[in-house]
Design a protein around this motif. Structure first.
Motif, mmCIF file in Angstrom:
data_model
loop_
_atom_site.group_PDB
_atom_site.id
_atom_site.type_symbol
_atom_site.label_atom_id
_atom_site.label_comp_id
_atom_site.label_asym_id
_atom_site.label_seq_id
_atom_site.Cartn_x
_atom_site.Cartn_y
_atom_site.Cartn_z
ATOM 1 N N ASP A 309 46.382 -20.777 18.988
ATOM 2 C CA ASP A 309 46.577 -21.947 18.129
ATOM 3 C C ASP A 309 46.334 -21.669 16.643
ATOM 4 O OD1 ASP A 309 43.851 -21.588 18.258
ATOM 5 O OD2 ASP A 309 43.400 -23.565 19.095
ATOM 6 N N TYR A 310 45.831 -20.467 16.292
ATOM 7 C CA TYR A 310 45.532 -20.119 14.904
ATOM 8 C C TYR A 310 44.506 -21.081 14.301
ATOM 9 C CZ TYR A 310 49.285 -16.707 15.125
ATOM 10 O OH TYR A 310 50.072 -15.632 15.473
ATOM 11 N N ARG A 311 43.594 -21.546 15.143
ATOM 12 C CA ARG A 311 42.542 -22.442 14.660
ATOM 13 C C ARG A 311 41.422 -21.618 14.030
ATOM 14 N NH1 ARG A 311 38.191 -26.309 17.702
ATOM 15 N NH2 ARG A 311 38.156 -27.970 16.154
ATOM 16 N N PRO A 312 40.984 -21.970 12.829
ATOM 17 C CA PRO A 312 39.892 -21.223 12.206
ATOM 18 C C PRO A 312 38.631 -21.255 13.072
ATOM 19 C CG PRO A 312 40.966 -22.636 10.598
ATOM 20 C CD PRO A 312 41.508 -23.026 11.938
ATOM 21 N N ILE A 313 37.938 -20.131 13.115
ATOM 22 C CA ILE A 313 36.674 -20.069 13.853
ATOM 23 C C ILE A 313 35.653 -20.996 13.214
ATOM 24 C CG2 ILE A 313 34.748 -18.528 14.413
ATOM 25 C CD1 ILE A 313 36.877 -16.264 14.612
ATOM 26 N N ARG A 314 35.661 -21.064 11.898
ATOM 27 C CA ARG A 314 34.829 -22.042 11.174
ATOM 28 C C ARG A 314 35.655 -23.314 11.050
ATOM 29 N NH1 ARG A 314 30.737 -19.646 7.566
ATOM 30 N NH2 ARG A 314 30.609 -17.412 7.979
ATOM 31 N N ASN A 315 35.167 -24.398 11.649
ATOM 32 C CA ASN A 315 35.961 -25.622 11.675
ATOM 33 C C ASN A 315 35.068 -26.845 11.736
ATOM 34 O OD1 ASN A 315 35.422 -26.134 14.601
ATOM 35 N ND2 ASN A 315 36.585 -24.229 14.832
ATOM 36 N N ARG A 316 35.687 -27.992 11.818
ATOM 37 C CA ARG A 316 34.965 -29.261 11.828
ATOM 38 C C ARG A 316 33.894 -29.311 12.922
ATOM 39 N NH1 ARG A 316 37.180 -34.007 9.938
ATOM 40 N NH2 ARG A 316 39.272 -33.120 10.042
ATOM 41 N N ALA A 317 34.209 -28.704 14.084
ATOM 42 C CA ALA A 317 33.295 -28.788 15.238
ATOM 43 C C ALA A 317 31.987 -28.038 15.014
ATOM 44 C CB ALA A 317 33.993 -28.257 16.490
ATOM 45 N N ASN A 318 31.991 -27.022 14.146
ATOM 46 C CA ASN A 318 30.746 -26.279 13.885
ATOM 47 C C ASN A 318 30.338 -26.341 12.415
ATOM 48 O OD1 ASN A 318 32.452 -24.396 12.609
ATOM 49 N ND2 ASN A 318 32.581 -23.106 14.430
ATOM 50 N N ASP A 319 30.697 -27.436 11.750
ATOM 51 C CA ASP A 319 30.342 -27.664 10.336
ATOM 52 C C ASP A 319 30.831 -26.542 9.432
ATOM 53 O OD1 ASP A 319 29.086 -30.089 10.925
ATOM 54 O OD2 ASP A 319 27.173 -29.104 11.326
ATOM 55 N N TRP A 320 31.996 -25.984 9.778
ATOM 56 C CA TRP A 320 32.639 -24.951 8.983
ATOM 57 C C TRP A 320 31.718 -23.743 8.749
ATOM 58 C CZ3 TRP A 320 32.971 -30.198 7.932
ATOM 59 C CH2 TRP A 320 34.229 -30.777 8.165
ATOM 60 N N GLY A 321 30.767 -23.549 9.687
ATOM 61 C CA GLY A 321 29.848 -22.411 9.588
ATOM 62 C C GLY A 321 28.835 -22.541 8.469
ATOM 63 N N PHE A 322 28.568 -23.742 8.016
ATOM 64 C CA PHE A 322 27.664 -23.944 6.873
ATOM 65 C C PHE A 322 26.295 -23.324 7.124
ATOM 66 C CE2 PHE A 322 24.282 -26.432 4.817
ATOM 67 C CZ PHE A 322 24.619 -26.208 3.491
ATOM 68 N N ASP A 323 25.793 -22.593 6.115
ATOM 69 C CA ASP A 323 24.496 -21.931 6.172
ATOM 70 C C ASP A 323 23.765 -22.205 4.867
ATOM 71 O OD1 ASP A 323 22.585 -19.704 5.568
ATOM 72 O OD2 ASP A 323 23.161 -19.061 7.584
ATOM 73 N N ALA A 324 22.640 -22.923 4.938
ATOM 74 C CA ALA A 324 21.926 -23.335 3.728
ATOM 75 C C ALA A 324 21.383 -22.134 2.961
ATOM 76 C CB ALA A 324 20.800 -24.294 4.090
ATOM 77 N N ALA A 325 20.941 -21.110 3.678
ATOM 78 C CA ALA A 325 20.415 -19.926 2.996
ATOM 79 C C ALA A 325 21.525 -19.223 2.218
ATOM 80 C CB ALA A 325 19.794 -18.969 4.017
#
Length: 441
Positions: A309-325
């Protein structure tokens, strides 16, 4: 902001909608050529709410037809390529590339029933790794002579990606020159390799990577002008009293944009509705100077998505991989080094269909407002049967739709408006393939 009825008008592209009919009057990307292999040369495709199936013709061309058999509604994307067409698995009905029913094995030998059956079919053309389809009425217009279509294949690279939002959000992100000063910043040094990484290249004459240059100069003067292909957008950053940074991007009406990528590289990117809440972006990357390293570019892109599907691994379901550090120490977003993800977050986080009735636009949004006005005017023209923007009527007018010029350059403050066409002309003169092309002006 937009009126609610205008927001609806500019985001709904299903069959029978005003914008859907308009966008069907232009060639649209349907699939990557690489998605259809010799082992499986048939693929389900959804375009602007229409369920379709794409397959290879015997002459190595392409056919795009309705996904469901006219007999009992079986899914033809599982069909077999036989006898020059696509055969339904249920009762063996055979459909030709033009959607005509060619065989109905269970019917009597003398039956003429097949002559009465035809499913939807659309013309297709292949260009530099992408299969384009024309879903509009009448004969398709000729494809323009844009650089992304005329560049030799060895100087190009094609890819796609899934974004879970309306198509217009993707286009408006691409023609917004001011966001790059913040969204694509690095807190420290940009650690990325140069090749294939947008904003990681050094801007000629500055010794600085583009990510730092635009980050340090975050208040560009933005100018927009109408052009034969749609819109030309200038982002002008005053580096010193004597020197400007000039970055020119373009809207290819109605749903693509053209962006410079280093000193010799450019990409054209279409945002194509799957439905009103999801779309694919399709890209043709091309290089004026050197053959593209397709292997490296493909490895970089495939590392960021899941197939088929060419869906990004970072996506809405995992908060686009957001990392505060990471946000504190490395990137402005905290969402990794791929700026495609930054853009994806920006447009997906607005919601599946942005509510433009509550936004507040400023001077820096000139390109966005110009595009919306152009879309609304085009809808009126289309309804009245008048000519459309960037729509060639014949082969000569298609040949005149060239370029468009997309550059990233340094210029003396005085006379910058004369220097960008000269800069492009020199780039084309030195190019192995573009030196005979007619520069867009």
């Amino acid at each position: 902001m937009l009126k609610r009825e205008d927001n609806e008008k500019l985001t709904r592209t299903g069959p029978g909608t005003p914008l859907g009919q308009l966008m069907r009057s232009y060639w649209q990307p349907a699939a990557l050529v690489s998605e259809l292999t010799a082992e499986r040369p048939v693929k389900a495709v959804k375009l602007m709410g229409e369920e379709l199936v794409l397959f290879r013709r015997d002459d190595r061309g392409w056919a795009l037809v309705s996904r469901y058999c006219a007999h009992r509604g079986v899914d033809l994307s599982y069909g077999r390529l036989e006898n020059g067409g696509l055969r339904c698995l249920y009762h063996g009905w055979l459909y030709g590339p033009d959607g005509r029913c060619l065989e109905q094995p269970a019917e009597p030998p003398h039956s003429t029933f097949a002559d009465k059956i035809r499913i939807r079919s659309y013309p297709c053309e292949e260009r530099n790794g992408i299969v384009f389809a024309y879903l509009g009425a009448g004969d398709p217009p000729p494809l323009p002579a844009y650089d992304c279509f005329t560049a030799p294949q060895e100087y190009t690279f094609a890819f796609k990606g899934l974004w879970e939002c309306n198509w217009l959000q993707g286009v408006e992100g691409g023609i917004d020159p001011s966001h790059v000063s913040f969204l694509h910043r690095f807190v420290g040094e940009d650690p990325r390799d140069v090749y294939g990484q947008q904003f990681s290249e050094v801007v000629a004459g500055t010794g600085q990577k583009l990510s730092k240059l635009v980050g340090d100069h975050y208040r560009p003067d933005i100018e927009v002008e109408q052009a034969e292909h749609g819109l030309r957008v200038f982002a002008l950053r005053q580096l010193t009293e004597e020197v400007k940074h000039v970055r020119i991007t373009n809207l290819l009406f109605p749903n693509a944009f053209v962006v410079p990528f280093g000193n010799s590289k450019v990409f054209t990117q279409w945002h194509v509705p799957i439905d009103d809440e999801n779309h694919y972006w399709y890209m043709i990357f091309y290089d004026f100077a050197e053959r593209t390293d397709k292997e490296t570019l493909l490895a970089q892109r495939l590392a960021e998505v899941t197939l088929p599907d060419y869906r990004p691994i970072r996506n809405r379901a995992n908060d686009w991989g957001f990392d505060a550090a990471e946000q504190r120490e490395l990137t402005y977003t905290g969402m990794g080094l791929d700026i495609n993800v930054h853009d994806q977050w920006a447009v997906e986080s607005m919601g599946r269909i942005q509510d433009r009735t509550v936004e507040r636009l400023g001077v820096s949004d000139r390109a966005v407002t110009a595009n919306r006005r152009l879309l609304l005017r085009a809808l009126e023209a289309f309804e009245a049967g008048n000519p459309l923007p960037a729509q060639p009527l014949d082969a000569p007018s298609a040949r005149r739709l060239t370029g468009p010029i997309a550059v990233d350059m340094i210029s003396p403050t005085g006379g910058w408006a004369e220097r960008w066409p000269e800069h492009d002309a020199k780039r084309r003169a030195a190019s192995p393939w573009a030196h005979e092309g007619v520069a867009d002006a």
